[in-house]
Motif scaffolding. Structure first.
Motif, PDB file in Angstrom:
ATOM      1  N   PRO A  85       0.848  -1.200   0.000  1.00 24.70           N
ATOM      2  CA  PRO A  85       0.000   0.000   0.000  1.00 24.70           C
ATOM      3  C   PRO A  85       0.878   1.244   0.000  1.00 24.70           C
ATOM      4  O   PRO A  85       1.970   1.231   0.581  1.00 24.70           O
ATOM      5  CB  PRO A  85      -0.783  -0.101   1.319  1.00 24.70           C
ATOM      6  CG  PRO A  85      -0.631  -1.505   1.775  1.00 24.70           C
ATOM      7  CD  PRO A  85       0.630  -2.036   1.203  1.00 24.70           C
ATOM      8  N   GLY A  86       0.412   2.320  -0.657  1.00 24.67           N
ATOM      9  CA  GLY A  86       1.222   3.534  -0.750  1.00 24.67           C
ATOM     10  C   GLY A  86       0.398   4.789  -0.520  1.00 24.67           C
ATOM     11  O   GLY A  86      -0.808   4.797  -0.780  1.00 24.67           O
ATOM     12  N   ALA A  87       1.061   5.837  -0.019  1.00 25.85           N
ATOM     13  CA  ALA A  87       0.401   7.133   0.203  1.00 25.85           C
ATOM     14  C   ALA A  87       1.185   8.217  -0.515  1.00 25.85           C
ATOM     15  O   ALA A  87       2.412   8.219  -0.496  1.00 25.85           O
ATOM     16  CB  ALA A  87       0.337   7.438   1.694  1.00 25.85           C
ATOM     17  N   TYR A  88       0.463   9.142  -1.160  1.00 25.04           N
ATOM     18  CA  TYR A  88       1.072  10.193  -1.981  1.00 25.04           C
ATOM     19  C   TYR A  88       0.344  11.509  -1.766  1.00 25.04           C
ATOM     20  O   TYR A  88      -0.860  11.526  -1.525  1.00 25.04           O
ATOM     21  CB  TYR A  88       0.946   9.849  -3.477  1.00 25.04           C
ATOM     22  CG  TYR A  88       1.751   8.663  -3.927  1.00 25.04           C
ATOM     23  CD1 TYR A  88       2.920   8.834  -4.659  1.00 25.04           C
ATOM     24  CD2 TYR A  88       1.354   7.359  -3.640  1.00 25.04           C
ATOM     25  CE1 TYR A  88       3.673   7.750  -5.084  1.00 25.04           C
ATOM     26  CE2 TYR A  88       2.099   6.259  -4.048  1.00 25.04           C
ATOM     27  CZ  TYR A  88       3.254   6.468  -4.772  1.00 25.04           C
ATOM     28  OH  TYR A  88       3.999   5.390  -5.172  1.00 25.04           O
ATOM     29  N   GLU A  89       1.090  12.594  -1.918  1.00 28.13           N
ATOM     30  CA  GLU A  89       0.438  13.897  -2.040  1.00 28.13           C
ATOM     31  C   GLU A  89      -0.243  13.925  -3.410  1.00 28.13           C
ATOM     32  O   GLU A  89       0.187  13.236  -4.333  1.00 28.13           O
ATOM     33  CB  GLU A  89       1.473  15.022  -1.965  1.00 28.13           C
ATOM     34  CG  GLU A  89       2.114  15.165  -0.595  1.00 28.13           C
ATOM     35  CD  GLU A  89       1.101  15.429   0.517  1.00 28.13           C
ATOM     36  OE1 GLU A  89       0.320  16.389   0.399  1.00 28.13           O
ATOM     37  OE2 GLU A  89       1.077  14.654   1.487  1.00 28.13           O
ATOM     38  N   LYS A  90      -1.300  14.742  -3.549  1.00 26.25           N
ATOM     39  CA  LYS A  90      -1.968  14.811  -4.856  1.00 26.25           C
ATOM     40  C   LYS A  90      -1.029  15.511  -5.843  1.00 26.25           C
ATOM     41  O   LYS A  90      -0.676  16.677  -5.622  1.00 26.25           O
ATOM     42  CB  LYS A  90      -3.257  15.621  -4.745  1.00 26.25           C
ATOM     43  CG  LYS A  90      -4.333  14.938  -3.936  1.00 26.25           C
ATOM     44  CD  LYS A  90      -5.559  15.818  -3.887  1.00 26.25           C
ATOM     45  CE  LYS A  90      -6.550  15.284  -2.887  1.00 26.25           C
ATOM     46  NZ  LYS A  90      -7.585  16.256  -2.576  1.00 26.25           N
ATOM     47  N   PRO A  91      -0.619  14.834  -6.909  1.00 32.41           N
ATOM     48  CA  PRO A  91       0.296  15.497  -7.838  1.00 32.41           C
ATOM     49  C   PRO A  91      -0.458  16.418  -8.799  1.00 32.41           C
ATOM     50  O   PRO A  91      -1.607  16.153  -9.147  1.00 32.41           O
ATOM     51  CB  PRO A  91       0.925  14.326  -8.607  1.00 32.41           C
ATOM     52  CG  PRO A  91      -0.120  13.257  -8.573  1.00 32.41           C
ATOM     53  CD  PRO A  91      -0.919  13.458  -7.322  1.00 32.41           C
ATOM     54  N   GLU A  92       0.215  17.497  -9.181  1.00 26.86           N
ATOM     55  CA  GLU A  92      -0.339  18.328 -10.248  1.00 26.86           C
ATOM     56  C   GLU A  92      -0.021  17.605 -11.556  1.00 26.86           C
ATOM     57  O   GLU A  92       1.108  17.142 -11.747  1.00 26.86           O
ATOM     58  CB  GLU A  92       0.344  19.699 -10.214  1.00 26.86           C
ATOM     59  CG  GLU A  92      -0.523  20.801 -10.783  1.00 26.86           C
ATOM     60  CD  GLU A  92       0.198  22.149 -10.735  1.00 26.86           C
ATOM     61  OE1 GLU A  92       0.030  22.905 -11.711  1.00 26.86           O
ATOM     62  OE2 GLU A  92       0.919  22.417  -9.762  1.00 26.86           O
ATOM     63  N   LEU A  93      -1.007  17.480 -12.432  1.00 28.61           N
ATOM     64  CA  LEU A  93      -0.790  16.698 -13.655  1.00 28.61           C
ATOM     65  C   LEU A  93      -0.626  17.591 -14.869  1.00 28.61           C
ATOM     66  O   LEU A  93      -1.176  18.698 -14.935  1.00 28.61           O
ATOM     67  CB  LEU A  93      -1.964  15.730 -13.864  1.00 28.61           C
ATOM     68  CG  LEU A  93      -2.140  14.678 -12.758  1.00 28.61           C
ATOM     69  CD1 LEU A  93      -3.395  13.858 -12.991  1.00 28.61           C
ATOM     70  CD2 LEU A  93      -0.927  13.768 -12.665  1.00 28.61           C
ATOM     71  N   LEU A  94       0.141  17.086 -15.817  1.00 26.60           N
ATOM     72  CA  LEU A  94       0.461  17.829 -17.021  1.00 26.60           C
ATOM     73  C   LEU A  94       0.048  16.978 -18.218  1.00 26.60           C
ATOM     74  O   LEU A  94       0.350  15.782 -18.257  1.00 26.60           O
ATOM     75  CB  LEU A  94       1.982  18.035 -17.039  1.00 26.60           C
ATOM     76  CG  LEU A  94       2.571  19.153 -17.871  1.00 26.60           C
ATOM     77  CD1 LEU A  94       2.037  20.501 -17.417  1.00 26.60           C
ATOM     78  CD2 LEU A  94       4.096  19.110 -17.746  1.00 26.60           C
TER      79      LEU A  94
END
Length: 338
Positions: free
Chosen positions: A88-97
């Motif tokens: 399982p993994g946790a991430y900040e919401k990335p800005e997408l391009l």
């Protein structure tokens, strides 16, 4: 559904991996409801691995583990080669391009290198609600007004501390009684009276103290020095305080120090080496030692599940050792109380 129909028309075989939705678990209910976590599309000897991200209440993104159930065809693809999302993994919401690759319009994280770095440190631990419920059956939760008030203040203090340290780019984790609370109750222990955080001394920054003071948390005491046994304490609302312990790495263990103000006596608390994982605690994405059980056991001993109301930081911890005395000519520097 359209995606799978189209994939089949193009000759793909596909596999869906589902597991329970941890966002629906809580102290009152373990829902058992399942959600799709991974999809694998296969065409001849190639595979596309699709990892599904969900939003969690701490305002971060989470994906579940690639865990195969009994009936899954283990020869479908070489699963061992699928490294992304194995845990399982946790991430900040990335800005997408939106970019064009081989005339295909696809989205990528705006900052790919920081996303890849996050990926290598993304491992996530769920709160163990089943064990917490078993604990409360033995030792009913304190629902008094004082306990409810303390938890509320401790949560807001932890939020403020996390915001302050995150803004400084200082990595921290839940330590001592706060880590014990996470492990035992998936919550703050109501009689603990403070919030405890750990920071590796290598991540120390001189602007930690001014940043907390600016956030409205005055320094209560500063013991030790950067080279040895540093600890900071800040005053939160009413009598709730924030204790920050700095950890020093040796060849085969990690330790933090303690100082008795009136005698200058030094203490040392030894822990086995550990790495850091993410968890969700009081609706916050925060670090805990991945080896949480060994960490808590080092501090509180094999009987860590039995509540202790009276605790002496100089003698109660399982891992405490005497560490000499500060020389009197250093006291002005290493014992500062405000």
């Amino acid at each position: 559904v359209g995606l799978f129909r189209t994939a089949e028309k193009m000759g793909f075989q596909w596999l869906k991996i589902i597991n329970k939705d941890p966002r629906l678990d809580g102290m009152d209910d373990l829902s058992g409801m399942e959600i799709p976590l991974h999809y694998i599309f296969k065409l001849a000897s190639h595979a596309i691995h699709l990892v599904v991200f969900y939003e969690r209440s701490g305002n971060f993104l989470w994906h579940g583990p690639l865990r195969l159930k009994q009936h899954v065809d283990r020869k479908f693809v070489p699963f061992r080669k699928l490294h992304f999302g194995r845990y399982p993994g946790a991430y900040e919401k990335p800005e997408l391009l939106l970019v064009s690759i081989d005339d295909l319009k696809v989205q990528i994280p705006k900052n790919p290198s920081s996303f890849l770095e996050e990926m290598s440190q993304s491992r996530f631990l769920e709160c163990r609600y089943r064990e917490a419920r078993a604990f409360f059956q033995l030792y009913p939760d304190d629902a008094s007004l004082d306990a409810v008030e303390f938890r509320k203040k401790a949560k807001s203090l932890l939020r403020l501390a996390a915001l302050t340290l995150n803004n400084l780019g200082v990595k921290f984790w839940l330590s001592s009684g706060t880590c014990l609370g996470k492990n035992l109750q998936c919550n703050v222990i109501p009689h603990s009276k403070d919030v405890d955080l750990g920071i590796f001394i290598r991540d120390y920054k001189a602007d930690i103290i001014p940043a907390f003071q600016k956030a409205g948390l005055p320094l209560k005491h500063k013991f030790g020095k950067v080279e040895d046994s540093l600890e900071l304490s800040f005053q939160g609302e009413d009598d709730v305080k924030l204790d920050i312990f700095f950890f020093y790495e040796e060849d085969d263990h990690i330790w933090n120090g303690g100082t008795q103000a009136k005698s200058g006596k030094k203490f040392k608390y030894l822990f086995p080496k550990f790495t850091l994982c993410w968890t969700e605690f009081v609706e916050l994405k925060v670090h805990v030692p991945c080896e949480t059980l060994q960490y808590v056991e080092a501090n509180y001993g094999p009987e860590w599940k039995v509540p202790v109301k009276t605790w002496d930081w100089k003698s109660s911890p399982f891992n405490v050792q005497d560490n000499g005395v500060w020389p009197i000519d250093e006291w002005d520097n290493v014992i500062q109380i405000y």
